[in-house]
Design an enzyme around this catalytic site. Structure first.
Site, PDB file in Angstrom:
ATOM      1  CD  GLU A  58      -2.666   1.323   2.561  1.00 56.93           C
ATOM      2  OE1 GLU A  58      -2.661   0.374   3.369  1.00 56.93           O
ATOM      3  OE2 GLU A  58      -3.394   2.330   2.683  1.00 56.93           O
ATOM      4  CG  ASN A 120      -4.831   4.975   0.978  1.00 56.22           C
ATOM      5  OD1 ASN A 120      -5.691   4.311   1.545  1.00 56.22           O
ATOM      6  ND2 ASN A 120      -3.527   4.768   1.158  1.00 56.22           N
ATOM      7  CD  GLU A 152      -6.003   0.449   0.749  1.00 56.63           C
ATOM      8  OE1 GLU A 152      -6.072   1.198   1.750  1.00 56.63           O
ATOM      9  OE2 GLU A 152      -5.289  -0.574   0.705  1.00 56.63           O
ATOM     10  CG  ASP A 182      -8.569   2.236   4.007  1.00 59.66           C
ATOM     11  OD1 ASP A 182      -8.274   1.387   4.867  1.00 59.66           O
ATOM     12  OD2 ASP A 182      -7.779   3.093   3.587  1.00 59.66           O
ATOM     13  CD  GLU A 238      -6.349  -0.731   7.287  1.00 61.90           C
ATOM     14  OE1 GLU A 238      -5.610  -0.026   6.589  1.00 61.90           O
ATOM     15  OE2 GLU A 238      -7.390  -0.304   7.816  1.00 61.90           O
TER      16      GLU A 238
HETATM   17  P1  C2E Z   1      -4.931   4.187   6.187  1.00 62.58           P
HETATM   18  O1  C2E Z   1      -5.177   4.159   4.713  1.00 62.58           O
HETATM   19  O2  C2E Z   1      -5.899   3.473   7.056  1.00 62.58           O
HETATM   20  O3  C2E Z   1      -3.437   3.690   6.391  1.00 62.58           O
HETATM   21  C1  C2E Z   1      -3.034   2.910   7.473  1.00 62.58           C
HETATM   22  C2  C2E Z   1      -2.277   3.717   8.486  1.00 62.58           C
HETATM   23  O4  C2E Z   1      -1.931   2.854   9.587  1.00 62.58           O
HETATM   24  C3  C2E Z   1      -0.951   4.252   7.970  1.00 62.58           C
HETATM   25  O5  C2E Z   1      -0.716   5.499   8.614  1.00 62.58           O
HETATM   26  C4  C2E Z   1       0.058   3.223   8.477  1.00 62.58           C
HETATM   27  O6  C2E Z   1       1.372   3.740   8.618  1.00 62.58           O
HETATM   28  C5  C2E Z   1      -0.541   2.880   9.810  1.00 62.58           C
HETATM   29  N1  C2E Z   1      -0.156   1.537  10.270  1.00 62.58           N
HETATM   30  C6  C2E Z   1       0.163   0.461   9.506  1.00 62.58           C
HETATM   31  N2  C2E Z   1       0.426  -0.624  10.261  1.00 62.58           N
HETATM   32  C7  C2E Z   1       0.256  -0.244  11.557  1.00 62.58           C
HETATM   33  C8  C2E Z   1       0.386  -0.950  12.819  1.00 62.58           C
HETATM   34  O7  C2E Z   1       0.695  -2.124  12.899  1.00 62.58           O
HETATM   35  N3  C2E Z   1       0.119  -0.229  13.938  1.00 62.58           N
HETATM   36  C9  C2E Z   1      -0.236   1.088  13.890  1.00 62.58           C
HETATM   37  N4  C2E Z   1      -0.467   1.713  15.050  1.00 62.58           N
HETATM   38  N5  C2E Z   1      -0.366   1.789  12.719  1.00 62.58           N
HETATM   39  C10 C2E Z   1      -0.118   1.110  11.567  1.00 62.58           C
HETATM   40  P2  C2E Z   1      -0.260   6.761   7.774  1.00 62.58           P
HETATM   41  O8  C2E Z   1       0.755   6.363   6.744  1.00 62.58           O
HETATM   42  O9  C2E Z   1       0.114   7.822   8.766  1.00 62.58           O
HETATM   43  O10 C2E Z   1      -1.557   7.191   7.009  1.00 62.58           O
HETATM   44  C11 C2E Z   1      -2.669   7.642   7.718  1.00 62.58           C
HETATM   45  C12 C2E Z   1      -3.859   7.861   6.815  1.00 62.58           C
HETATM   46  O11 C2E Z   1      -3.608   8.935   5.884  1.00 62.58           O
HETATM   47  C13 C2E Z   1      -4.182   6.654   5.940  1.00 62.58           C
HETATM   48  O12 C2E Z   1      -4.910   5.721   6.698  1.00 62.58           O
HETATM   49  C14 C2E Z   1      -5.000   7.311   4.845  1.00 62.58           C
HETATM   50  O13 C2E Z   1      -6.322   7.514   5.282  1.00 62.58           O
HETATM   51  C15 C2E Z   1      -4.296   8.648   4.693  1.00 62.58           C
HETATM   52  N6  C2E Z   1      -3.352   8.550   3.567  1.00 62.58           N
HETATM   53  C16 C2E Z   1      -2.081   8.102   3.563  1.00 62.58           C
HETATM   54  N7  C2E Z   1      -1.566   8.139   2.327  1.00 62.58           N
HETATM   55  C17 C2E Z   1      -2.558   8.598   1.515  1.00 62.58           C
HETATM   56  C18 C2E Z   1      -2.646   8.875   0.111  1.00 62.58           C
HETATM   57  O14 C2E Z   1      -1.713   8.642  -0.690  1.00 62.58           O
HETATM   58  N8  C2E Z   1      -3.847   9.386  -0.363  1.00 62.58           N
HETATM   59  C19 C2E Z   1      -4.897   9.616   0.477  1.00 62.58           C
HETATM   60  N9  C2E Z   1      -6.037  10.096  -0.046  1.00 62.58           N
HETATM   61  N10 C2E Z   1      -4.848   9.353   1.800  1.00 62.58           N
HETATM   62  C20 C2E Z   1      -3.687   8.863   2.319  1.00 62.58           C
HETATM   63 CA    CA Z   2      -5.601   2.681   3.203  1.00 67.04          CA
HETATM   64 CA    CA Z   3      -7.233   1.767   6.901  1.00 64.30          CA
END
Ligand code: C2E
Ligand code: CA
Ligand code: CA
Ligand code: CA
Length: 281
Positions: A58, A120, A152, A182, A238
């Site tokens: 992802e 995403n 997603e 998602d 997740e």
């Molecule tokens: P999401 O799509 O639900 O992504 C999963 C988030 O959980 C990611 O945070 C990831 O780093 C984190 N995560 C993964 N495994 C674990 C784990 O084992 N434990 C914990 N505590 N966290 C974990 P991230 O990278 O900070 O992204 C947060 C949110 O920001 C994403 O949630 C998504 O909604 C948004 N986002 C990130 N990248 C994009 C993108 O390219 N486009 C869009 N539209 N939204 C994005």
């Molecule tokens: Ca996602």
């Molecule tokens: Ca998610």
């Protein structure tokens, strides 16, 4: 326009702009940030729970801001949505994600399993005319198979009944792109609605995975796995952080997982080194 009022809210006194809130994520700022190479993508592997191999990754965006430091997407994505700059940023994310995945595909050994890339999309992107066509055009330009792309969309965003959302999803699925819901469980979609949506994958939100331990069950995760099976959908858990959680999910028929137990989000080159079976190895 949500974007305009956001900027106007930053103006005080004699048109002076206060640099807090959403100002730093304006379309101009995001364009400049892209031109200056401040944005980058990290990739988190999607792991098959039986066998432990990666089946894809992802893409997760990061912003190394010149004055704010490393900003979290949970902070700037909502601001980009409000200001409209998500359109230009989102297209860059699509292009970069496909470029990285095409690189893994070229370097992967022919015996290895094809690796998908999950991107995403926010509500505003999916509701914009031409989003689906853009994704497919980028696949064609890169020579990347659309059936290895997953888009997603959060449960809440599926609620948007806009015709453009349906058109984009129909176009993408028609070309083989899979659509993932998602953060499943955090929205409010009725079961009836779930069966109406054109969907391929359910991603169980990490809040329902994190509660699992030796003596705590997760009724929502269990329900999501059963629901996915009944609807013929794939299911990804997740936020898997412990072996206990992984075993619990595997025992209940969950096929795929992401989480710190396997890997944090990492640069594309590190994903290649750690998770892609390359031709030379
Ligand atoms: P999401 O799509 O639900 O992504 C999963 C988030 O959980 C990611 O945070 C990831 O780093 C984190 N995560 C993964 N495994 C674990 C784990 O084992 N434990 C914990 N505590 N966290 C974990 P991230 O990278 O900070 O992204 C947060 C949110 O920001 C994403 O949630 C998504 O909604 C948004 N986002 C990130 N990248 C994009 C993108 O390219 N486009 C869009 N539209 N939204 C994005
Ligand atoms: Ca996602
Ligand atoms: Ca998610
Ligand atoms: Ca989320």
């Amino acid at each position: 326009r949500a974007g305009k009022s956001l900027f106007e809210a930053q103006r005080v006194g004699r048109g002076k702009i206060v640099s807090h809130g959403g100002y730093y994520a304006s379309p101009t700022a995001v364009r400049d940030g892209l031109a200056n190479g401040e944005f980058f993508l990290w990739f988190q592997p999607v792991i098959e729970l039986t066998g432990g191999r990666a089946v894809g990754a992802e893409a997760l965006v990061r912003w190394q801001h010149p004055t704010r430091g490393l900003v979290s997407p949970t902070e700037f994505i909502p601001l980009c949505e409000a200001s409209g700059s998500i359109q230009v940023l989102g297209r860059w994310i699509v292009r970069e994600s496909i470029a990285a995945a095409e690189n893994w595909r070229r370097l992967r050994s022919p015996e290895g399993r094809p690796l998908s890339v999950s991107i995403n999309a926010s509500a505003r992107e999916l509701a914009s005319d031409g989003y689906g066509a853009y994704v497919l055009a980028e696949c064609a330009a890169a020579g990347f198979p659309p059936d290895l792309v997953r888009i997603e969309v959060t449960e809440t965003e599926f609620g948007t009944d806009a015709g453009a959302v349906r058109d984009n999803i129909r176009l993408l699925r028609g070309a083989g792109v899979l659509i993932s819901m998602d953060d499943f469980g955090t929205g409010h979609s009725s079961l009836a609605r779930l069966t109406e949506i054109d969907l391929d994958v359910i991603k169980i939100d990490q809040s329902f995975v994190g509660v699992i331990d030796a003596d705590t069950e997760s009724p929502v995760a269990e329900l999501a796995i059963k629901l996915a099976a009944a609807l013929g959908l794939d299911v990804i858990a997740e936020g898997v952080e412990t072996e206990t959680q992984a075993r619990w999910l595997r025992d209940r028929g969950c096929a795929f997982a992401q989480g710190y137990l396997y890997s944090r989000p990492i640069p594309a080159g590190e994903f290649l080194a750690r998770f892609v079976e390359t031709r030379s190895t």
